[in-house]
Scaffold this active site. Sequence first.
Site, PDB file in Angstrom:
ATOM      1  N   SER A 145       0.858  -1.189   0.000  1.00 38.00           N
ATOM      2  CA  SER A 145       0.000   0.000   0.000  1.00 38.00           C
ATOM      3  C   SER A 145       0.886   1.227   0.000  1.00 38.00           C
ATOM      4  O   SER A 145       2.024   1.194   0.487  1.00 38.00           O
ATOM      5  CB  SER A 145      -0.891   0.016   1.248  1.00 38.00           C
ATOM      6  OG  SER A 145      -1.519   1.274   1.424  1.00 38.00           O
ATOM      7  N   TYR A 159      -1.988  -1.077  10.318  1.00 37.24           N
ATOM      8  CA  TYR A 159      -2.021  -1.301   8.872  1.00 37.24           C
ATOM      9  C   TYR A 159      -0.731  -0.807   8.222  1.00 37.24           C
ATOM     10  O   TYR A 159      -0.142  -1.477   7.364  1.00 37.24           O
ATOM     11  CB  TYR A 159      -3.232  -0.580   8.286  1.00 37.24           C
ATOM     12  CG  TYR A 159      -3.409  -0.697   6.791  1.00 37.24           C
ATOM     13  CD1 TYR A 159      -3.964  -1.837   6.227  1.00 37.24           C
ATOM     14  CD2 TYR A 159      -3.047   0.344   5.946  1.00 37.24           C
ATOM     15  CE1 TYR A 159      -4.147  -1.939   4.853  1.00 37.24           C
ATOM     16  CE2 TYR A 159      -3.224   0.248   4.580  1.00 37.24           C
ATOM     17  CZ  TYR A 159      -3.774  -0.896   4.040  1.00 37.24           C
ATOM     18  OH  TYR A 159      -3.950  -0.983   2.679  1.00 37.24           O
TER      19      TYR A 159
END
Length: 284
Positions: A145, A159
Amino acid sequence: MAKSTPFEGNAALIYGAAKGIGRAVALEFARRGARIAIADIDLDGAQETAALIVAAGGQAMATRCDVMSDLSVREAAVAAEIALGEIDILMNNVGGILNGNIEDIPLGEWERIISLNLLSAVRANAIFLPKMIARGSGHIVNVGSFAGLYPFAASRMPYVAAKAGVIALSESMALYLHPQGVRVSCLCPGPVATNVMDGMRTWSADVVMRGPGSQLPVKSVEDTAITLADGMHDGRVIIPTHEEVWPILERHAASPDRFIADKIAEFESGDTGRPTMRSSVAPK
């Protein structure tokens, strides 16, 4: 150094392709001639993806899988191999996010998010890497990401840690595996139109979710799938959804301290870094 794995006639197993990026990638791989196995905790969605591929003239199967379970990941691998034979391409696409200030997020949530986003790839890779190394071919695709590439996602730190781990893992895997004939790619999504925020847990009141940069355009899952497949074909390791990210990474590398100070100033000015085109897009 080994060439990238072609799609035509090869078998691909995608963990997490019931919807979103995973479904689009499954359809794109199939369009390029791959046979597809879909493993997802959402069996109905996985079967829908497989049906779309079959309806378009491809070959696909679906099986249920909970990537938090070693046994379930292995059972899905066996089901895929029974249906399609030797797996040439493995994609670890399952992930999830949360939102909250770091002091409010319990340890159990750190463990859940890291297991879902990072250890899920470790579980699947452990099954297939020995086989790929033994035959000297194969292609591993992990999903990172933008949140793991540079700092902005201050309300999603578990995350961030997991995705940064995926990226670092992928680069080191490439260093080790490419000389042995096994390719590694890491797809890094920026703003992509997905439903990743569905079911997201929030641990702090009124916390603002920050994005990777309001100047970044929103990409479709279909464009993302094409970008990944093209990048794999070209043998790329880090494959961002947006080429516009490279100047951002150069600024971060030149002075992390200055980059962080600028991000703080942006947020204080009211710029959350989130794309403005559609509010349902999650800043990856």
